[in-house]
Design a protein around this motif. Structure first.
Motif, PDB file in Angstrom:
ATOM      1  N   ARG A 296       0.840  -1.199   0.000  1.00  0.00           N
ATOM      2  CA  ARG A 296       0.000   0.000   0.000  1.00  0.00           C
ATOM      3  C   ARG A 296       0.874   1.248   0.000  1.00  0.00           C
ATOM      4  N   VAL A 297       0.364   2.243  -0.718  1.00  0.00           N
ATOM      5  CA  VAL A 297       1.039   3.545  -0.780  1.00  0.00           C
ATOM      6  C   VAL A 297      -0.008   4.615  -0.516  1.00  0.00           C
ATOM      7  N   GLU A 298       0.387   5.635   0.259  1.00  0.00           N
ATOM      8  CA  GLU A 298      -0.567   6.689   0.628  1.00  0.00           C
ATOM      9  C   GLU A 298       0.005   8.055   0.258  1.00  0.00           C
ATOM     10  N   ARG A 299      -0.856   8.926  -0.262  1.00  0.00           N
ATOM     11  CA  ARG A 299      -0.434  10.299  -0.590  1.00  0.00           C
ATOM     12  C   ARG A 299      -1.659  11.178  -0.702  1.00  0.00           C
ATOM     13  N   ARG A 300      -1.397  12.487  -0.499  1.00  0.00           N
ATOM     14  CA  ARG A 300      -2.475  13.478  -0.611  1.00  0.00           C
ATOM     15  C   ARG A 300      -2.354  14.215  -1.949  1.00  0.00           C
ATOM     16  N   PHE A 301      -3.504  14.565  -2.485  1.00  0.00           N
ATOM     17  CA  PHE A 301      -3.582  15.330  -3.724  1.00  0.00           C
ATOM     18  C   PHE A 301      -4.622  16.433  -3.525  1.00  0.00           C
ATOM     19  N   HIS A 302      -4.633  17.425  -4.440  1.00  0.00           N
ATOM     20  CA  HIS A 302      -5.594  18.524  -4.354  1.00  0.00           C
ATOM     21  C   HIS A 302      -6.776  18.205  -5.269  1.00  0.00           C
ATOM     22  N   PHE A 303      -7.980  18.584  -4.824  1.00  0.00           N
ATOM     23  CA  PHE A 303      -9.182  18.335  -5.610  1.00  0.00           C
ATOM     24  C   PHE A 303      -9.078  18.907  -7.023  1.00  0.00           C
ATOM     25  N   SER A 304      -8.362  19.998  -7.162  1.00  0.00           N
ATOM     26  CA  SER A 304      -8.298  20.689  -8.469  1.00  0.00           C
ATOM     27  C   SER A 304      -7.283  20.057  -9.422  1.00  0.00           C
ATOM     28  N   GLN A 305      -6.487  19.134  -8.899  1.00  0.00           N
ATOM     29  CA  GLN A 305      -5.467  18.524  -9.747  1.00  0.00           C
ATOM     30  C   GLN A 305      -6.088  17.474 -10.683  1.00  0.00           C
ATOM     31  N   SER A 306      -5.467  17.299 -11.842  1.00  0.00           N
ATOM     32  CA  SER A 306      -5.948  16.316 -12.831  1.00  0.00           C
ATOM     33  C   SER A 306      -5.651  14.905 -12.349  1.00  0.00           C
ATOM     34  N   LEU A 307      -6.462  13.979 -12.806  1.00  0.00           N
ATOM     35  CA  LEU A 307      -6.187  12.567 -12.496  1.00  0.00           C
ATOM     36  C   LEU A 307      -4.836  12.112 -13.047  1.00  0.00           C
ATOM     37  N   THR A 308      -4.311  12.881 -14.010  1.00  0.00           N
ATOM     38  CA  THR A 308      -2.997  12.551 -14.573  1.00  0.00           C
ATOM     39  C   THR A 308      -1.925  12.592 -13.497  1.00  0.00           C
ATOM     40  N   LEU A 335     -10.695   4.897 -13.644  1.00  0.00           N
ATOM     41  CA  LEU A 335     -10.518   6.340 -13.714  1.00  0.00           C
ATOM     42  C   LEU A 335      -9.726   6.714 -14.962  1.00  0.00           C
ATOM     43  N   PRO A 336     -10.221   7.690 -15.724  1.00  0.00           N
ATOM     44  CA  PRO A 336      -9.513   8.111 -16.945  1.00  0.00           C
ATOM     45  C   PRO A 336      -8.318   8.998 -16.614  1.00  0.00           C
ATOM     46  N   CYS A 337      -7.224   8.362 -16.220  1.00  0.00           N
ATOM     47  CA  CYS A 337      -6.059   9.122 -15.754  1.00  0.00           C
ATOM     48  C   CYS A 337      -5.115   9.545 -16.863  1.00  0.00           C
ATOM     49  N   VAL A 338      -5.228   8.939 -18.026  1.00  0.00           N
ATOM     50  CA  VAL A 338      -4.349   9.293 -19.150  1.00  0.00           C
ATOM     51  C   VAL A 338      -5.226   9.757 -20.309  1.00  0.00           C
ATOM     52  N   PRO A 339      -4.739  10.646 -21.141  1.00  0.00           N
ATOM     53  CA  PRO A 339      -5.540  11.133 -22.271  1.00  0.00           C
ATOM     54  C   PRO A 339      -5.949   9.997 -23.194  1.00  0.00           C
ATOM     55  N   SER A 340      -7.193  10.075 -23.677  1.00  0.00           N
ATOM     56  CA  SER A 340      -7.711   9.081 -24.609  1.00  0.00           C
ATOM     57  C   SER A 340      -8.656   9.778 -25.565  1.00  0.00           C
ATOM     58  N   ALA A 341      -9.213   8.999 -26.536  1.00  0.00           N
ATOM     59  CA  ALA A 341     -10.157   9.580 -27.478  1.00  0.00           C
ATOM     60  C   ALA A 341     -11.402  10.083 -26.756  1.00  0.00           C
ATOM     61  N   GLU A 342     -11.818   9.347 -25.725  1.00  0.00           N
ATOM     62  CA  GLU A 342     -13.005   9.750 -24.967  1.00  0.00           C
ATOM     63  C   GLU A 342     -12.691  10.877 -23.986  1.00  0.00           C
ATOM     64  N   TRP A 343     -11.491  10.835 -23.407  1.00  0.00           N
ATOM     65  CA  TRP A 343     -11.071  11.859 -22.444  1.00  0.00           C
ATOM     66  C   TRP A 343      -9.743  12.451 -22.908  1.00  0.00           C
ATOM     67  N   PRO A 344      -9.762  13.358 -23.868  1.00  0.00           N
ATOM     68  CA  PRO A 344      -8.488  13.958 -24.309  1.00  0.00           C
ATOM     69  C   PRO A 344      -7.820  14.749 -23.193  1.00  0.00           C
ATOM     70  N   ASN A 345      -8.640  15.321 -22.302  1.00  0.00           N
ATOM     71  CA  ASN A 345      -8.123  16.034 -21.129  1.00  0.00           C
ATOM     72  C   ASN A 345      -8.722  15.373 -19.891  1.00  0.00           C
ATOM     73  N   PRO A 346      -7.932  14.537 -19.195  1.00  0.00           N
ATOM     74  CA  PRO A 346      -8.468  13.837 -18.024  1.00  0.00           C
ATOM     75  C   PRO A 346      -9.086  14.817 -17.015  1.00  0.00           C
ATOM     76  N   PRO A 347     -10.190  14.418 -16.345  1.00  0.00           N
ATOM     77  CA  PRO A 347     -10.859  15.303 -15.375  1.00  0.00           C
ATOM     78  C   PRO A 347     -10.037  15.478 -14.101  1.00  0.00           C
ATOM     79  N   THR A 348     -10.446  16.427 -13.295  1.00  0.00           N
ATOM     80  CA  THR A 348      -9.810  16.622 -11.988  1.00  0.00           C
ATOM     81  C   THR A 348     -10.351  15.586 -11.011  1.00  0.00           C
TER      82      THR A 348
END
Length: 368
Positions: A296-308, A335-348
């Motif tokens: 297991r690995v744990e880390r904090r991220f900001h809500f506004s950051q991209s899934l990338t 989760l769409p963490c990398v750009p794809s045809a459906e998600w060219p810009n991954p969501p936050t």
């Protein structure tokens, strides 16, 4: 008109009748006065028959005219040129009977109708020799006439392979009855049969010698090919081993370069990660990642950051797989963490519907 039967003599022939070589001793064919006059005229003006343009056509034309006049009961005509007939008779070791037809001669019609087409004559010719015939009014017949130098018609010449040359061994000139013709032809063949027998024996001996030599050559070549094949297989085996060793070495180098590039990429991703938010930041998200090796690995991220960012963080870890996807459990989704045809810009993280505390699963896709 009385028949003229000349003594049997030998004339050596080349396939080209214009290259006739006469080796007769004690015999000289005297040209007729008409022949001399014809020679004088040809000296002044060339005979148009001397231009042979379609020799086979001349033969076929004579055959058709012969059958129209005398019927189809006749000896089998050789349907080819004189040179071809000579070559076939030589190859098959057969007698070749040549008939030169004088269209304008008074005895030609009677000879063809009563002698040449007689059943017993047809039987003899068809069973024991090749038969070539042509009219001297045809260029091909005229060319042969110039070679054989007949004195009158009807004219017959018996030709065979003698002393390894095509040789005229008998000439029959003038009108002759069927029985006399059969007797003369039989006499000529009987007198010269030993030459054909001798030639057959010599040819058979030459063929056997050639076959033996060919068998020896084939055995040598087979042995040589076997040795060459062994050597080729050895070379191919050495080449396969060399290529295999080279491929293994290339694979090792490629794998080493790949791992080095992967490590450099992990380091770049790690350097490019944004700072981790503090625990008291209300816009922060605490995510616990469960890796495929059960760690297991744990880390904090900001809500506004991209899934990338999440993907880059996991990619930078040494224990993470090279290729993976991140799955949420409630509800279960990728989760769409990398750009794809459906998600060219991954969501936050917020757009992806993550809460302040999440447990995400890392699915290994390396072998897919």
């Amino acid at each position: 008109m009385s028949k003229r039967v000349y003594p049997v003599f030998s004339t050596h022939l080349h396939p080209d009748p214009c290259r006739l070589i006469q080796l007769t001793t004690g015999y000289t064919a005297m040209l007729s006065q008409d022949h001399n006059q014809g020679f004088a005229l040809r000296f002044i003006r060339p005979d148009p028959r001397s231009r042979v343009t379609d020799p086979v056509g001349d033969i076929v034309s004579f055959m058709h005219s012969f059958e129209e006049k005398y019927g189809r009961a006749h000896p089998v005509f050789y349907q080819g040129t004189y040179s071809q007939a000579l070559n076939d008779a030589k190859r098959e070791l057969r007698f070749l009977l040549v008939y030169l037809h004088g269209d304008d001669h008074q005895d030609s019609d009677e000879f063809c109708r009563n002698t040449l087409c007689a059943p017993e004559v047809i039987s003899l010719i068809n069973t024991r020799m090749l038969f070539w015939a042509c009219s001297t009014n045809k260029p091909e017949g005229y060319r042969v006439s110039q070679a054989l130098r007949e004195n009158t018609y009807p004219f017959l010449a018996m030709i065979m392979l003698k002393d390894r040359r095509m040789t005229v061994v008998g000439r029959l000139e003038g009108l002759i009855q069927p029985d006399d013709l059969i007797n003369q032809l039989t006499f000529i063949m009987d007198a010269n049969q030993t030459y054909l027998v001798s030639e057959r024996l010599e040819r058979e001996e030459r063929n056997q010698t050639q076959v033996l030599r060919q068998q020896q050559d084939e055995a040598y070549l087979a042995s040589l090919r076997a040795d060459q094949e062994k050597e080729r297989k050895k070379r191919e085996e050495r080449e396969r081993k060399r290529q295999k060793e080279e491929e293994v070495q290339q694979q090792k180098l490629a794998e080493e370069r790949r791992r080095q590039n992967l490590q450099e990429e992990k380091e770049r991703k790690l350097e490019c990660l944004p700072p981790e938010p503090s625990p008291d930041d209300p816009e922060s998200v605490k995510i616990i990642f469960k890796l495929p090796n059960d760690s297991r690995v744990e880390r904090r991220f900001h809500f506004s950051q991209s899934l990338t960012v999440i993907h880059d963080f996991l990619f930078s870890l040494k224990e993470s797989p090279e290729k993976f996807q991140i799955e949420a459990n409630f509800p279960r989704r990728v989760l769409p963490c990398v750009p794809s045809a459906e998600w060219p810009n991954p969501p936050t993280l917020q757009e992806a519907g993550l809460s302040h505390t999440e447990v995400l699963f890392v699915q290994d896709l390396t072998d897919e």
